[in-house]
Motif scaffolding. Structure first.
Motif, PDB file in Angstrom:
ATOM      1  N   ILE A 122       0.877  -1.167   0.000  1.00 44.31           N
ATOM      2  CA  ILE A 122       0.000   0.000   0.000  1.00 44.31           C
ATOM      3  C   ILE A 122       0.914   1.215   0.000  1.00 44.31           C
ATOM      4  N   LEU A 123       0.759   2.078  -0.990  1.00 43.67           N
ATOM      5  CA  LEU A 123       1.576   3.287  -1.071  1.00 43.67           C
ATOM      6  C   LEU A 123       0.788   4.483  -0.564  1.00 43.67           C
ATOM      7  N   LEU A 124       1.411   5.237   0.337  1.00 39.38           N
ATOM      8  CA  LEU A 124       0.840   6.476   0.855  1.00 39.38           C
ATOM      9  C   LEU A 124       1.502   7.625   0.114  1.00 39.38           C
ATOM     10  N   THR A 125       0.702   8.534  -0.413  1.00 34.29           N
ATOM     11  CA  THR A 125       1.296   9.593  -1.212  1.00 34.29           C
ATOM     12  C   THR A 125       0.526  10.898  -1.127  1.00 34.29           C
ATOM     13  N   ALA A 126       1.261  11.996  -1.161  1.00 37.38           N
ATOM     14  CA  ALA A 126       0.666  13.320  -1.265  1.00 37.38           C
ATOM     15  C   ALA A 126       0.739  13.794  -2.715  1.00 37.38           C
ATOM     16  N   MET A 127       1.344  12.982  -3.574  1.00 34.12           N
ATOM     17  CA  MET A 127       1.491  13.313  -4.991  1.00 34.12           C
ATOM     18  C   MET A 127       0.185  13.021  -5.727  1.00 34.12           C
ATOM     19  N   GLN A 128       0.074  13.564  -6.930  1.00 38.59           N
ATOM     20  CA  GLN A 128      -1.039  13.203  -7.793  1.00 38.59           C
ATOM     21  C   GLN A 128      -0.894  11.726  -8.135  1.00 38.59           C
ATOM     22  N   LEU A 129      -1.960  10.976  -8.032  1.00 43.45           N
ATOM     23  CA  LEU A 129      -1.886   9.534  -8.218  1.00 43.45           C
ATOM     24  C   LEU A 129      -1.387   9.137  -9.598  1.00 43.45           C
ATOM     25  N   GLU A 130      -1.699   9.913 -10.629  1.00 41.45           N
ATOM     26  CA  GLU A 130      -1.232   9.547 -11.966  1.00 41.45           C
ATOM     27  C   GLU A 130       0.282   9.723 -12.128  1.00 41.45           C
ATOM     28  N   GLU A 131       0.937  10.390 -11.167  1.00 42.77           N
ATOM     29  CA  GLU A 131       2.388  10.556 -11.216  1.00 42.77           C
ATOM     30  C   GLU A 131       3.133   9.333 -10.689  1.00 42.77           C
ATOM     31  N   VAL A 132       2.433   8.429 -10.042  1.00 48.01           N
ATOM     32  CA  VAL A 132       3.071   7.285  -9.405  1.00 48.01           C
ATOM     33  C   VAL A 132       3.062   6.093 -10.360  1.00 48.01           C
ATOM     34  N   THR A 133       4.232   5.508 -10.568  1.00 45.18           N
ATOM     35  CA  THR A 133       4.336   4.313 -11.397  1.00 45.18           C
ATOM     36  C   THR A 133       3.869   3.119 -10.584  1.00 45.18           C
ATOM     37  N   LEU A 134       2.999   2.319 -11.170  1.00 40.86           N
ATOM     38  CA  LEU A 134       2.462   1.163 -10.452  1.00 40.86           C
ATOM     39  C   LEU A 134       3.162  -0.127 -10.866  1.00 40.86           C
ATOM     40  N   TYR A 135       3.309  -1.002  -9.926  1.00 39.79           N
ATOM     41  CA  TYR A 135       3.849  -2.333 -10.142  1.00 39.79           C
ATOM     42  C   TYR A 135       2.809  -3.338  -9.674  1.00 39.79           C
ATOM     43  N   PRO A 136       2.905  -4.589 -10.122  1.00 41.42           N
ATOM     44  CA  PRO A 136       1.849  -5.563  -9.818  1.00 41.42           C
ATOM     45  C   PRO A 136       1.548  -5.767  -8.340  1.00 41.42           C
ATOM     46  N   ASN A 137       2.517  -5.596  -7.468  1.00 37.11           N
ATOM     47  CA  ASN A 137       2.258  -5.841  -6.048  1.00 37.11           C
ATOM     48  C   ASN A 137       1.651  -4.635  -5.322  1.00 37.11           C
ATOM     49  N   VAL A 138       1.504  -3.497  -6.017  1.00 37.26           N
ATOM     50  CA  VAL A 138       0.837  -2.352  -5.408  1.00 37.26           C
ATOM     51  C   VAL A 138      -0.665  -2.616  -5.462  1.00 37.26           C
ATOM     52  N   VAL A 139      -1.261  -2.772  -4.280  1.00 36.91           N
ATOM     53  CA  VAL A 139      -2.679  -3.101  -4.212  1.00 36.91           C
ATOM     54  C   VAL A 139      -3.547  -1.864  -3.993  1.00 36.91           C
ATOM     55  N   GLN A 140      -2.936  -0.784  -3.504  1.00 39.04           N
ATOM     56  CA  GLN A 140      -3.729   0.413  -3.234  1.00 39.04           C
ATOM     57  C   GLN A 140      -2.827   1.625  -3.124  1.00 39.04           C
ATOM     58  N   LEU A 141      -3.291   2.743  -3.667  1.00 36.20           N
ATOM     59  CA  LEU A 141      -2.669   4.038  -3.450  1.00 36.20           C
ATOM     60  C   LEU A 141      -3.584   4.807  -2.511  1.00 36.20           C
ATOM     61  N   VAL A 142      -3.038   5.343  -1.440  1.00 37.31           N
ATOM     62  CA  VAL A 142      -3.825   6.091  -0.456  1.00 37.31           C
ATOM     63  C   VAL A 142      -3.277   7.511  -0.410  1.00 37.31           C
ATOM     64  N   SER A 143      -4.148   8.467  -0.671  1.00 37.85           N
ATOM     65  CA  SER A 143      -3.746   9.874  -0.669  1.00 37.85           C
ATOM     66  C   SER A 143      -3.619  10.408   0.750  1.00 37.85           C
ATOM     67  N   LYS A 144      -2.549  11.189   0.958  1.00 37.86           N
ATOM     68  CA  LYS A 144      -2.367  11.878   2.231  1.00 37.86           C
ATOM     69  C   LYS A 144      -3.055  13.222   2.149  1.00 37.86           C
ATOM     70  N   PRO A 145      -3.675  13.706   3.170  1.00 33.18           N
ATOM     71  CA  PRO A 145      -3.918  13.020   4.438  1.00 33.18           C
ATOM     72  C   PRO A 145      -4.969  11.929   4.244  1.00 33.18           C
ATOM     73  N   PHE A 146      -4.907  10.912   5.097  1.00 33.03           N
ATOM     74  CA  PHE A 146      -5.820   9.784   4.950  1.00 33.03           C
ATOM     75  C   PHE A 146      -6.556   9.537   6.257  1.00 33.03           C
ATOM     76  N   ASP A 147      -7.659   8.831   6.134  1.00 32.09           N
ATOM     77  CA  ASP A 147      -8.445   8.426   7.297  1.00 32.09           C
ATOM     78  C   ASP A 147      -7.848   7.118   7.814  1.00 32.09           C
ATOM     79  N   PRO A 148      -7.345   7.084   9.051  1.00 34.99           N
ATOM     80  CA  PRO A 148      -6.740   5.862   9.582  1.00 34.99           C
ATOM     81  C   PRO A 148      -7.677   4.651   9.547  1.00 34.99           C
ATOM     82  N   LEU A 149      -8.977   4.873   9.723  1.00 38.29           N
ATOM     83  CA  LEU A 149      -9.927   3.755   9.684  1.00 38.29           C
ATOM     84  C   LEU A 149     -10.036   3.171   8.273  1.00 38.29           C
TER      85      LEU A 149
END
Length: 127
Positions: free
Chosen positions: A80-107
């Motif tokens: 799970i990748l946590l990011t404050a970047m725009q999601l389309e800027e992040v390169t995805l690999y097969p083991n990335v199951v979720q991108l979570v934008s910061k700030p995020f809800d802990p629940l």
């Protein structure tokens, strides 16, 4: 037996928050960057899931994920990748199951981790 979560983040407050949040339900280990995480993994440690920041010094979360994907020992570990970047800027690999934008809800993060750790492989029964 408790599942193991590896937290990779260069922010001490973020590591503390995630350790406190996840520590009651999981065995939690943390690393300050992707390089430290790789050293921990190379010592024979294999977590059930990795929660990693994207932007870090030495080795960022994308480079860590790239290294994990290229190694058969670690390519099946969900990330799970946590990011404050725009999601389309992040390169995805097969083991990335979720991108979570910061700030995020802990629940919400806890729910995502629970979902990933309860996914069971599909069993095909031959007739």
């Amino acid at each position: 037996m408790k599942k193991t979560v590896l937290i990779v983040d260069d922010s001490a407050p973020m590591r503390f928050l995630l350790e406190a949040m996840l520590g009651q339900r999981f065995r939690v280990y943390s690393a300050i960057d992707g390089l430290t995480a790789c050293k921990w993994l190379s010592a024979g440690n294999v977590p059930d899931i990795i929660v990693s920041d994207v932007q870090m010094p030495n080795m960022d979360g994308v480079e860590l994920t790239k290294n994990l994907s290229a190694n058969l020992l670690y390519s099946d570990i969900p990330v799970i990748l946590l990011t404050a970047m725009q999601l389309e800027e992040v390169t995805l690999y097969p083991n990335v199951v979720q991108l979570v934008s910061k700030p995020f809800d802990p629940l919400v993060l806890m729910k995502i981790i629970d979902q990933q750790l309860t996914v069971s492989p599909t069993v095909i029964v031959a007739e």
